[in-house]
Write a protein that holds these residues in place. Sequence first.
Motif, PDB file in Angstrom:
ATOM      1  N   GLY A 114       0.817  -1.271  -0.099  1.00 15.45           N
ATOM      2  CA  GLY A 114      -0.001   0.069  -0.186  1.00 15.45           C
ATOM      3  C   GLY A 114       0.753   1.177  -0.079  1.00 15.45           C
ATOM      4  O   GLY A 114       0.096   2.436   0.006  1.00 15.45           O
ATOM      5  N   THR A 115       2.119   1.229   0.105  1.00 20.45           N
ATOM      6  CA  THR A 115       3.280   2.419  -0.008  1.00 20.45           C
ATOM      7  C   THR A 115       3.629   2.588  -1.355  1.00 20.45           C
ATOM      8  O   THR A 115       4.183   1.405  -1.688  1.00 20.45           O
ATOM      9  N   SER A 116       3.596   3.460  -1.953  1.00 22.12           N
ATOM     10  CA  SER A 116       4.526   3.705  -3.339  1.00 22.12           C
ATOM     11  C   SER A 116       5.906   3.441  -3.270  1.00 22.12           C
ATOM     12  O   SER A 116       6.544   3.735  -2.296  1.00 22.12           O
ATOM     13  N   LEU A 117       6.410   2.939  -4.135  1.00 22.85           N
ATOM     14  CA  LEU A 117       7.738   2.484  -4.213  1.00 22.85           C
ATOM     15  C   LEU A 117       8.724   3.753  -4.192  1.00 22.85           C
ATOM     16  O   LEU A 117      10.012   3.663  -3.628  1.00 22.85           O
ATOM     17  N   MET A 118       8.398   4.822  -4.690  1.00 22.95           N
ATOM     18  CA  MET A 118       9.218   5.900  -4.948  1.00 22.95           C
ATOM     19  C   MET A 118       9.545   6.559  -3.693  1.00 22.95           C
ATOM     20  O   MET A 118      10.784   6.878  -3.520  1.00 22.95           O
ATOM     21  N   PRO A 119       8.813   6.852  -2.576  1.00 21.80           N
ATOM     22  CA  PRO A 119       9.369   7.287  -1.338  1.00 21.80           C
ATOM     23  C   PRO A 119      10.299   6.447  -0.619  1.00 21.80           C
ATOM     24  O   PRO A 119      11.180   6.957  -0.157  1.00 21.80           O
ATOM     25  N   LEU A 120      10.116   5.178  -0.712  1.00 21.35           N
ATOM     26  CA  LEU A 120      11.033   4.307  -0.300  1.00 21.35           C
ATOM     27  C   LEU A 120      12.309   4.256  -0.941  1.00 21.35           C
ATOM     28  O   LEU A 120      13.235   4.216  -0.105  1.00 21.35           O
ATOM     29  N   LEU A 121      12.295   4.272  -2.168  1.00 27.19           N
ATOM     30  CA  LEU A 121      13.554   4.429  -2.991  1.00 27.19           C
ATOM     31  C   LEU A 121      14.486   5.545  -2.383  1.00 27.19           C
ATOM     32  O   LEU A 121      15.526   5.823  -2.361  1.00 27.19           O
ATOM     33  N   LEU A 122      13.832   6.617  -2.523  1.00 28.96           N
ATOM     34  CA  LEU A 122      14.355   7.879  -2.237  1.00 28.96           C
ATOM     35  C   LEU A 122      14.628   8.203  -0.856  1.00 28.96           C
ATOM     36  O   LEU A 122      15.869   8.511  -0.696  1.00 28.96           O
TER      37      LEU A 122
ATOM     38  N   VAL B  82      17.476   1.191   6.953  1.00 29.91           N
ATOM     39  CA  VAL B  82      16.828   1.593   8.225  1.00 29.91           C
ATOM     40  C   VAL B  82      16.005   2.880   7.629  1.00 29.91           C
ATOM     41  O   VAL B  82      14.726   2.953   8.124  1.00 29.91           O
ATOM     42  N   GLY B  83      16.441   3.532   6.985  1.00 28.10           N
ATOM     43  CA  GLY B  83      15.633   4.744   6.428  1.00 28.10           C
ATOM     44  C   GLY B  83      14.465   4.618   5.647  1.00 28.10           C
ATOM     45  O   GLY B  83      13.457   4.888   5.662  1.00 28.10           O
ATOM     46  N   MET B  84      14.707   3.594   4.797  1.00 23.30           N
ATOM     47  CA  MET B  84      13.820   2.884   4.177  1.00 23.30           C
ATOM     48  C   MET B  84      12.475   2.342   5.053  1.00 23.30           C
ATOM     49  O   MET B  84      11.497   2.348   4.762  1.00 23.30           O
ATOM     50  N   GLY B  85      13.018   1.436   5.741  1.00 25.24           N
ATOM     51  CA  GLY B  85      12.066   1.192   7.045  1.00 25.24           C
ATOM     52  C   GLY B  85      11.227   2.098   7.610  1.00 25.24           C
ATOM     53  O   GLY B  85      10.016   1.995   7.837  1.00 25.24           O
ATOM     54  N   ILE B  86      11.783   3.116   8.054  1.00 23.78           N
ATOM     55  CA  ILE B  86      11.099   4.382   8.933  1.00 23.78           C
ATOM     56  C   ILE B  86      10.162   4.675   7.858  1.00 23.78           C
ATOM     57  O   ILE B  86       9.169   5.351   8.282  1.00 23.78           O
ATOM     58  N   ALA B  87      10.708   4.958   6.466  1.00 22.68           N
ATOM     59  CA  ALA B  87       9.802   5.946   5.484  1.00 22.68           C
ATOM     60  C   ALA B  87       8.348   4.664   5.257  1.00 22.68           C
ATOM     61  O   ALA B  87       7.362   5.361   5.138  1.00 22.68           O
ATOM     62  N   TRP B  88       8.617   3.428   5.347  1.00 23.46           N
ATOM     63  CA  TRP B  88       7.517   2.675   4.934  1.00 23.46           C
ATOM     64  C   TRP B  88       6.521   2.630   6.017  1.00 23.46           C
ATOM     65  O   TRP B  88       5.415   2.933   5.891  1.00 23.46           O
TER      66      TRP B  88
END
Length: 134
Positions: A42-50, A84-90
Motif C-alpha cells: 500500500g505504500t508507493s515505491l518511490m518514497p521508499l527508494l528516495l 533503516v531509513g527505508m523501513g522508517i519511511a515505509w
Amino acid sequence: MIDIPVENFVFIVCTLVGGGLLLLTVLLDDILGAVFDFDIAGTSLMPLLLSFISMFGVGGLFATEILDVHGGQAALVGTVFGLVGMGIAWVLFSLLRRAQADEPFSTSDLVGDDAYVAVSIPAGRYGSVLVKKE
C-alpha cells in the motif's frame, strides 16, 4: 580548488538528490510515483527508494567522516543506514495512508434513498430536504 574524495562526493550527491526528491514527493503528493505504478503493502515505491538513496548518502558520510572508514566499508554502512531509513519511511507512509479519509459520497449516491421534507415546499419554489445515507 577544494579536494573532495570521490566517495564523499557520491554520498553528498545521494543525500542531496534523494532528500530533495523525497521532499518534493511528500509535498507534491508522489508525482514521481505515477511514473512507476508499483506499491509495497500500500505504500508507493518511490518514497521508499528516495529515502534509501538519501539515507545511503548520510550513512556513507557518517562512515567516512566519523568512523574514518572508506570504500566498501563506507558503502556497507551507507546501505545499513539506507535500509533503516527505508523501513522508517515505509512505516510513516503506511500510517499516513491509513489515516486518509474514505472517498466522500456524491449526490448521485443518494438517488433512490428516502428523503424527508422538514417544511412543505410550495410548487415551483425551492426548499430543503433531509436525506439520510446509511
